[in-house]
Structure formats: C-alpha cells, structure tokens
Design a protein around this motif. Structure first.
Motif, PDB file in Angstrom:
ATOM      1  N   LEU A  80       0.850  -1.190   0.000  1.00 40.20           N
ATOM      2  CA  LEU A  80       0.000   0.000   0.000  1.00 40.20           C
ATOM      3  C   LEU A  80       0.885   1.239   0.000  1.00 40.20           C
ATOM      4  CD1 LEU A  80      -3.004   0.666   0.030  1.00 40.20           C
ATOM      5  CD2 LEU A  80      -2.861   0.895   2.512  1.00 40.20           C
ATOM      6  N   SER A 101      -1.710   5.639  -3.335  1.00 38.56           N
ATOM      7  CA  SER A 101      -2.777   4.714  -3.710  1.00 38.56           C
ATOM      8  C   SER A 101      -4.134   5.311  -3.334  1.00 38.56           C
ATOM      9  CB  SER A 101      -2.581   3.374  -2.993  1.00 38.56           C
ATOM     10  OG  SER A 101      -3.723   2.560  -3.150  1.00 38.56           O
ATOM     11  N   TRP A 114      -6.459   3.850  -2.129  1.00 35.89           N
ATOM     12  CA  TRP A 114      -6.868   3.241  -0.859  1.00 35.89           C
ATOM     13  C   TRP A 114      -6.120   3.832   0.325  1.00 35.89           C
ATOM     14  CZ3 TRP A 114     -11.037   0.283  -0.871  1.00 35.89           C
ATOM     15  CH2 TRP A 114     -11.418  -0.323  -2.065  1.00 35.89           C
ATOM     16  N   THR A 160     -12.546 -10.115   4.835  1.00 32.19           N
ATOM     17  CA  THR A 160     -11.884  -9.550   3.645  1.00 32.19           C
ATOM     18  C   THR A 160     -10.460 -10.054   3.480  1.00 32.19           C
ATOM     19  OG1 THR A 160     -11.214  -7.634   4.966  1.00 32.19           O
ATOM     20  CG2 THR A 160     -13.250  -7.437   3.690  1.00 32.19           C
ATOM     21  N   ASP A 173      -8.773  -8.189  -1.776  1.00 35.27           N
ATOM     22  CA  ASP A 173      -7.603  -7.334  -1.983  1.00 35.27           C
ATOM     23  C   ASP A 173      -7.044  -6.881  -0.633  1.00 35.27           C
ATOM     24  OD1 ASP A 173      -5.707  -5.566  -2.806  1.00 35.27           O
ATOM     25  OD2 ASP A 173      -6.995  -4.579  -4.286  1.00 35.27           O
ATOM     26  N   LYS A 181      -5.387  -4.373   0.001  1.00 31.14           N
ATOM     27  CA  LYS A 181      -5.542  -2.931   0.174  1.00 31.14           C
ATOM     28  C   LYS A 181      -6.849  -2.612   0.886  1.00 31.14           C
ATOM     29  CE  LYS A 181      -2.941  -2.054  -4.089  1.00 31.14           C
ATOM     30  NZ  LYS A 181      -3.011  -1.494  -5.463  1.00 31.14           N
ATOM     31  N   ILE A 182      -7.886  -3.342   0.540  1.00 29.49           N
ATOM     32  CA  ILE A 182      -9.170  -3.119   1.203  1.00 29.49           C
ATOM     33  C   ILE A 182      -9.052  -3.448   2.682  1.00 29.49           C
ATOM     34  CG2 ILE A 182     -11.579  -3.872   1.283  1.00 29.49           C
ATOM     35  CD1 ILE A 182     -11.420  -4.456  -1.686  1.00 29.49           C
ATOM     36  N   THR A 219      -7.030  -0.805   4.497  1.00 32.43           N
ATOM     37  CA  THR A 219      -7.801   0.438   4.593  1.00 32.43           C
ATOM     38  C   THR A 219      -8.878   0.339   5.660  1.00 32.43           C
ATOM     39  OG1 THR A 219      -7.383   0.858   2.237  1.00 32.43           O
ATOM     40  CG2 THR A 219      -9.200   2.059   3.270  1.00 32.43           C
TER      41      THR A 219
END
Length: 894
Positions: free
Chosen positions: A572, A576, A578, A792, A796, A798-799, A802
């Motif tokens: 990350l 980005s 995100w 999750t 991804d 990144k999700i 975040t």
C-alpha cells in the motif's frame, strides 16, 4: 538347344489362351499393330505408345512414341557402326503396351511364338500321323522394355519361362531386383530404392516434416511408396496414411482422393509413385476441387519430364519436383527425330498419330470436315522447339539397345574367332548365356557409364527437375540439382509460386505453436506425428516445445515464455486511492488532537479542565494521538522497523486510550457507589493513584507486545495470493493481529460497562454520559470491524488494510469528539459556564433529603457527603470554600 516337351506343351496352352482372348474381344487374330525392322537377329521392343484406358488403349502418348523412335535410332546407329557387331545387323519387333500390364502380356505372346523356332518339331505329330509343317518367325533374342514396373513384372514372368533376356529402360520397382523371381530381368535405370532415398532427401532439404503419399496400384507404385515410408521412419518425417490409386479408378475415385489429401490442410507436400496417366487424372481432380496451387508434388521417374501428365493442368503442377535417372540429352536423337516427316516416317504405323497430336491436325479429310475446329495436316509442318522436346528416358532406351549390342559383340568375338559376320555359334547361343554376357558389359552410353550390379540394376544417380512458369507465362521443366548417394540441390534455380518465390511452402502436420503466447505441443491421441497447440498455464514457462513448467513463487513467465522473471512486490503506497483517504483523515485527526492538547494546556487551570481529571485526559489525548499515528505504520512500506512499530503501536495506542477511560469511569463509579454506603472517601482516587493504575493497565499490553516481538521477531515477507501477484507485508496473521488487540477489546468492554453504570450521574461538569456514548459507538465499530476484517482476508489486501486504518481512525475520532468536544466548546465558546459553582446552587430533591438527614453533623462529615454526591450544600458551603479546595479534592468532587 531345344525346349523340353513339357515346356513346349505350356507354350501351346499359352498360345491357345492368347488366341481365345483375342477372339473374345471381337478382334481377328491377324497381325497386331507393330513396327518391324529386318536384321540378322531381332530384338523385341515394348513401349507405351498409347496410354492406358479402362477397356483398352487410351490417348496417344507422345513421350512413349519418342521412346519407340529412340530404339529405331539406336539400331540404325549400331547397324551403321563398323566397330560394333561388324557384318551383323539387328532387327526389331516393336509392340505397344498401352501402359496396361494385361494388354502388354497379350502383346508379349508375339515374342514367345517366335521361340517355337527352337522347339523340336519331332515331339509333335499331326492327327493323320504326319509331321507338322511350320515356318516360324525370326526368333526374338531379347526384349527392350517395358516402361512401367507393373508391365515389366508381368512380362518378365513370361520371358523368363522362355529364357529371353529383358532390359528395361524405365522400370524401377525394387521387386524386380529379386533374382530368384526375375532372373532374366536387367535395367539401365536404378531401382526405386535409390529413388525413394533421393525423394526423402528432397523432402528433408525443403524442411517438410509431414507429407502425403500416393501410389498407383501395382509393383511400381506400391513398392516405391513402401520403400519411401520405410526409409522415412528413421528420418523424423511423418506421413499420412498411404493412398493407392486402383487400376479401375474413375474420376470419382480421384475426387475422393483429393478430398482426403485436403483433410491434412498443412501437409502440402505429396510424394507420388504413380503412372503418368494416374498423375494427369489426379491433377485434373485437384483442378476440379479448386485446390490449384495448394499441393506441391514430388514425382517419381514415371512422371519425369513428360509433357503428358501436366498437359492442360500446368497451373496445378507448378512447383512440382520430379526425378529422372541421371542422363544427358542425346543430340543425335534430336537431329534424327526432327528430320522425320509424314513422308519419310510413314513406315511407322503410329507416326501419323504422333504428327496429328503434335500439330493438332488430322490427315482424315472427312474428319476435318466433320469437326470444323480440327485443321487438316499438310505434312509440311516442322518439329521445332515449340513443338518438340526430348523425352527424359530417350538416353536410357538407347543404352538398353546398346547393352544387347555390346553383349552380342562380345559373343561374336568369343565364338566367331573375331571374324565379321554372323556365325552359326551366335545363333545357337541360348538366352541364359546371352544374359551372362549382358551382366558383364560396361560401356559409356548416352546416359553415362552403363554397368549392372549383381541384382541386374544400375547404380543410382538422378537428375532433379522442377516444373516452373517462365516470365513469358510458359511452363517447362528446369534442372535444379542431382542426386548420387547424396542430394545436390541448386537453390538458385528453385522457384515457387506465390509472393515469395525463394521460400519453400511449408508441409507440416500441425503449424508451429506460438511460444510467445505460451503454447506448447500436445500429441493427438493415436497420432505420433501431429500435435495440438494448447496453452500453458499463465504461471508456467516453456522448457521446450512439449513441456511447460511452473515458475517459482514470486516469479512470472517472461514475455517470450522461455524463462521466468521476478514479479515486482506490491504494498500500500502513499499515492494509492486506498491510502489517500485514511492518510488525510489521520492527519486531520492529529491536527485536531494537537489542537485539543493546546487548548487544554492554555486553559489548564480553568474549572472545566481541572474538574475533568487533567492527568488522565492528557494520557487519553496521547493515546488518541498515538492511534492516529499508528495509521501511518499501516500505510508505510513494510520493513523490519515499520513492522515492529506496527505491532507495538496498533495495540498499545488503543490500550493507552481505553486504559485512561477505564481508570476514569472506574473512579467515578467507585466514588458514586461508595457515597451511597459511606461518607468515607474511596481509596486510590487521587490523580497520582489514577496514573499508577492507568500505567499498570498499559504495561500489560507493553509486556505482551514485547514478548511477542522477542518470540516472533518482526519482519517483512512476500506472500503470493495468486501466481501474478506478490505482496510485501509484515509477517503477521489475521488471527495474531486480532489476538494482539484482544486486551484492548477487554478494556473497551469494561469501559463500556462502567460507562453504562455511571450514565445517571448528577450533572455539574459530569462527563459520564459522553463517555457512555463514546463507548457504545466504539463497541459498535469494533464489533463490526472484526468479522469484516477477517472476511476480507481473501480479497484485496488494500481493502483490508484500509478497513483497519478506518477502524482505528473512527475509534479515535469518536473518543476525541464525544469526550473532548463538549469541554472545548465550553472553554472556547461558552466561557460563562467555565466557572466555580455558586453557593446558591439548587439541590435536587434527593440531595435535599440527604442534606436534611445530616444536619447537625460535623463540618467534615457534611463535606464528605457533599463531595460524594457531587453537590454543594447551601448552608455550609460557600464560594470561598470551593476555591480553597485542593485539586485532589476538586477531582474527588467530580
């Protein structure tokens, strides 16, 4: 030497069968069409003057007639040579085979009848008891021919029975080398064993790996293709199933053959061992199928350089490569043949047919009148380069005739005491002895050195031709190389139809796979020659054309699929989409927290700040600030340092915040609860005690995190959620992260519990209800976060990161907003409320009853009760008393 009686009876039977066959066909048993030349000895000749037909002879064969004239030309040369067979002339009895083995067998019986001259007539008696009177024809001492192998095979079986040597000028079937069956057979051309090897070398030189094969039914075609297929097994060249043209093939048969050949769409090369008649009909079928230009033919010597196979089908045959046994054009024959005219050549029974076909005219005036398109021959036409080209086997016909002449010459020298003329001893020589002399001849002939090996064959040597279109849109056979034990191909003279005449068309079973796209070959079931192109898996590279192999984790196939290259690690980054929102929110949170701290410092001694428990508030603000800062450790590039900070700060920042809140709510609860039971002040409620309790709670998390770092040192690792993705992240599992936050969650639950219990505290600077609201919201955030975060983990990364950032930001923001915003509002915008409570403050009903029940008590007891309830007694508490309280007492009050 006479023929034994048993054999003589066989002759009579054969003659009877021959006579019966002629009568069955409705033809008189009279003289057959032939060319006869007188001489002291007679040689037979078998030539395909006509092509084969379904029920007899077919169209006229220009090349076959040239061969007939070549024998006549050779005999004229021998008879006029004073050094070869002096005083002896050789005659001829030449017949047409019509390129059919059964018809040729009938014609050969004409030669056999002449051997009756050697039969002892005393062995026969007429019915009336008298001796038969018979004037036999001049015996045939040998036969030149035939052309095709099936015809030679059939004829050889009869000629050997009567010990008549046979020399072929064109039959190349390997079967004829078997001296146990064809001991009287010789040939001045090499067998197909050499030709098959030459054709295989051509296919290899062209780079072809998959070709079709077509053969005419019979010894020549089937044996030739069989030899070619046997040789190809060790060459790496694959072949389609062999196709054989039956003897009675119709146009439909050829159409089906072309359809079958077209199924192997990439196998453009076709090797043919077929008669010229079959070749012509095959090319016609290709034209009917609109496949002109698709196939490239490799033709055997029966095709050679003959015009008949390609006549009218030049475009279909363009690019074809054909073979002929090595030889040179006989210029003497060209002079001889071009000098012939209908006048001086009319003694030959078929010469007029040759003239008519060459010049597309007719000598029949009635026919010319009936067919207006056919012109009348004048006889003054002349053979020229446009109308005449020497047929490829002419020199071999000449050499076959000369082989007999040299053998007879050696016999004459041995038996006639080298005297000129024909001595009786020569006439008495039987066929076996003549054959032995022929096997030992060696001379320089028209096609080169002529000699026979132990199998009666001539050593292999071939001339290669390609049928090409010239710049003037004419077609001709162009020499392109030779073969003598090995191929010598002159590519300068090789030309191909199409846009690139220098590049040979491909002939493969399957097109090469696109290795750049990761295609590998997979063999078709039951087919060792062809393959299917299948894609390697996206994470595989090509080891070779047949094998894919997985790249190691963290690597991906190169663009050419010939190896692997390292995949760039993902994490990350600050830019980005995100990362930008949580970063901005964290910065805003930090600014707001610093602002609150600044306000608290500026108004540190005001009543509202003093009454809120300043020490714990500062600890709480530090925890909130650390929570915002922890967000940056989640977004920063994973490394040993950032992973260490992430482990420490994530749990510790939350624990600091909620340790302070827990200490605050627990103190309020204890004070409120103890005030109901006693006026005595609860223990450990002073600011110093509160700080010790708070740091004690924080130390639990600090010790746990430290032990975690020691047991499992932090580090950045690469994970591979998919073959094409490499993620750089800290070596922490989702479960480990949740466990590290479990202590903080326990504190949150405890804070919420105490906040709930103190929710109805009296007013007067009481912040219990704000703490309760903050804790309710925090619980909702964390209860929602845990399943979402774990759920999750398969999406991804990144999700997930975040979400974790937002969870911390929301938690810190809720705490900051609910607990500190009301105080900041009073300090900044409602300073009138930031004052000491007045002595006239009204008590609620509960406090009034409480105060009434303790009247008359000592001032200290009354004060304790007042501090416990959080209200100031009206009668005994004044403003001066409030101001004189110490910070500890003030804190105790609130």
């Amino acid at each position: 030497m006479g023929i034994p009686p048993v054999l003589a009876e066989v002759v009579v039977v054969l003659l009877a069968v021959y006579d019966y066959g002629v009568r069955v066909r409705g033809v008189s048993a009279g003289p057959v069409e032939s060319v006869r030349l007188t001489g002291d000895v007679v040689l037979g000749g078998l030539f395909p003057v006509h092509e084969g037909g379904i029920n007899g002879c077919g169209p006229f064969d220009l090349g076959g007639y040239q061969r007939l004239e070549a024998m006549v030309y050779a005999l004229d040369s021998i008879n006029n040579d004073d050094d070869l067979l002096p005083g002896i002339t050789i005659g001829a009895y030449i017949l047409d085979t019509c390129s059919r083995d059964t018809y040729a067998l009938e014609q050969t019986m004409e030669f056999v009848t002449s051997t009756i001259a050697r039969i002892d007539l005393n062995a026969f008696t007429c019915p009336n008891g008298s001796k038969p009177e018979y004037q036999p024809p001049q015996p045939t001492i040998g036969v030149v021919g035939a052309a095709s192998s099936p015809v030679s095979t059939m004829v050889a079986n009869i000629l050997r029975l009567f010990k008549i040597p046979q020399v072929s000028y064109a039959s190349t079937s390997p079967e004829l080398s078997d001296k146990s069956r064809y001991d009287y057979f010789l040939r001045v051309v090499p067998p197909d064993t050499y030709q098959a090897q030459a054709m295989l070398d051509i296919v290899t030189a062209l780079g072809w790996t998959y070709v079709s094969t077509v053969a005419s039914a019979g010894n020549y075609g089937e044996n030739g293709i069989s030899t070619f297929r046997n040789l190809s097994r060790s060459s790496g060249i694959c072949l389609t199933d062999p196709e054989v043209i039956p003897r009675d093939a119709t146009d439909g048969t050829f159409d089906k053959l072309v359809k079958y050949l077209s199924k192997a769409e990439h196998a453009r090369g076709v090797v043919t061992f077929a008669s010229e008649t079959d070749i012509r009909r095959l090319l016609a079928a290709v034209a009917r199928a609109n496949q002109t230009g698709h196939f490239i033919w490799i033709g055997s010597d029966d095709w050679g350089t003959k015009p008949n196979p390609v006549e009218g089908q030049e475009a279909v045959a363009e690019g074809s490569i054909t073979l002929l046994p090595a030889g040179s054009l006989d210029k003497g024959f060209d002079e001889y043949f071009t000098s012939l005219t209908p006048k001086n050549g009319s003694s030959r029974v078929w010469f007029q047919e040759y003239w008519e076909k060459t010049f597309h005219c007719t000598f029949d005036a009635f026919k010319a009148l009936k067919q207006g398109a056919t012109k009348l021959c004048t006889g003054h036409e002349a053979l020229s380069e446009e109308t005449y080209e020497q047929e490829g086997k002419i020199s071999f016909v000449v050499d076959a005739v000369y082989a007999f002449a040299h053998a007879l010459n050696n016999i004459q020298q041995d038996l006639c005491n080298r005297s000129a003329g024909l001595c009786p001893e020569v006439l008495s020589v039987d066929g076996w002895r003549l054959l032995e002399y022929m096997k030992n001849v060696s001379f320089e002939g028209s096609s080169g050195t002529v000699r026979f090996n132990k199998d009666g064959d001539r050593p292999g040597s071939y001339q290669l031709y390609q049928f090409q279109r010239t710049a003037r849109d004419e077609y001709r056979y162009v020499p392109i190389g030779t073969w003598a034990d090995k191929l010598s191909l002159n590519r300068t003279y090789v030309s191909w139809a199409g846009s690139n005449p220098d590049v040979a068309p491909e002939s493969v079973c399957s097109l090469p796979c696109n290795t750049a796209k990761g295609e590998k070959r997979r063999k078709r079931p039951g087919d060792e020659c062809c393959w299917l192109c299948v894609n390697c898996e996206p994470y595989q590279y090509l080891v070779d054309e047949w094998t894919c192999r997985n790249c190691t984790p963290g690597f991906q196939p190169r663009w050419d699929r010939r190896g692997c290259e390292e995949i760039s690690s993902e994490y990350l980054t600050w830019d980005s989409p995100w990362a930008i929102p949580p970063t901005l929110l964290a910065v805003i949170g930090i600014v707001c927290t610093v602002f609150v701290i600044a306000v608290f410092v500026r108004f540190n001694n005001t009543p509202i700040i003093r009454a809120s428990g300043r020490e714990l508030c500062y600890v709480l603000l530090f925890g909130i600030l650390a929570t915002y800062v922890a967000v940056f450790t989640l977004i920063a590039r994973p490394s040993t340092l950032t992973c260490c900070l992430r482990r420490m700060m994530l749990g510790l920042s939350v624990v600091i915040s909620f340790s302070a809140l827990y200490t605050k709510t627990n103190r309020v609860y204890r004070i409120f609860n103890s005030g109901k039971r006693s006026v005595r002040r609860p223990k450990y409620t002073s600011p110093r005690s509160q700080m010790v309790i708070c740091f004690g709670l924080v130390s639990v998390q600090l010790v746990g995190a430290t032990l975690w770092l020691a047991i499992d040192p932090p580090k950045a690792i690469k994970t591979f959620p998919s073959w094409h993705q490499v993620i750089l992240e800290c070596a922490v599992t989702d479960l480990s992260l949740v466990l590290s936050l479990s202590y903080a969650m326990v504190l949150i639950v405890m804070c919420t519990l105490y906040a709930f219990k103190t929710r109805k505290m009296p007013e007067n600077f009481n912040e219990a209800k704000f703490i309760a609201f903050a804790m309710y919201t925090t619980c909702v955030v964390w209860v929602a976060f845990i399943p979402i975060y774990i759920g999750t983990s398969s999406t991804d990364y990144k999700i997930q990161q975040t979400l974790l950032c937002l969870c911390f930001i929301v938690s810190a923001t809720v705490t900051l907003g609910c607990i500190f915003v009301p105080k900041i509002y009073i300090v900044m915008f409602a300073p009138q409320k930031n004052k000491k409570p007045s002595g006239t403050m009204m008590l609620n009903s509960r406090m009034r009853s409480t105060c009434g029940s303790i009247e008359g008590r000592p001032n200290g007891e009354m004060r304790a009760q007042t501090l416990t309830t959080g209200a100031a007694p009206v009668s005994n508490t004044t403003s001066s008393d409030f101001e004189s309280r110490t910070p500890e007492e003030e804190a105790t009050r609130f």
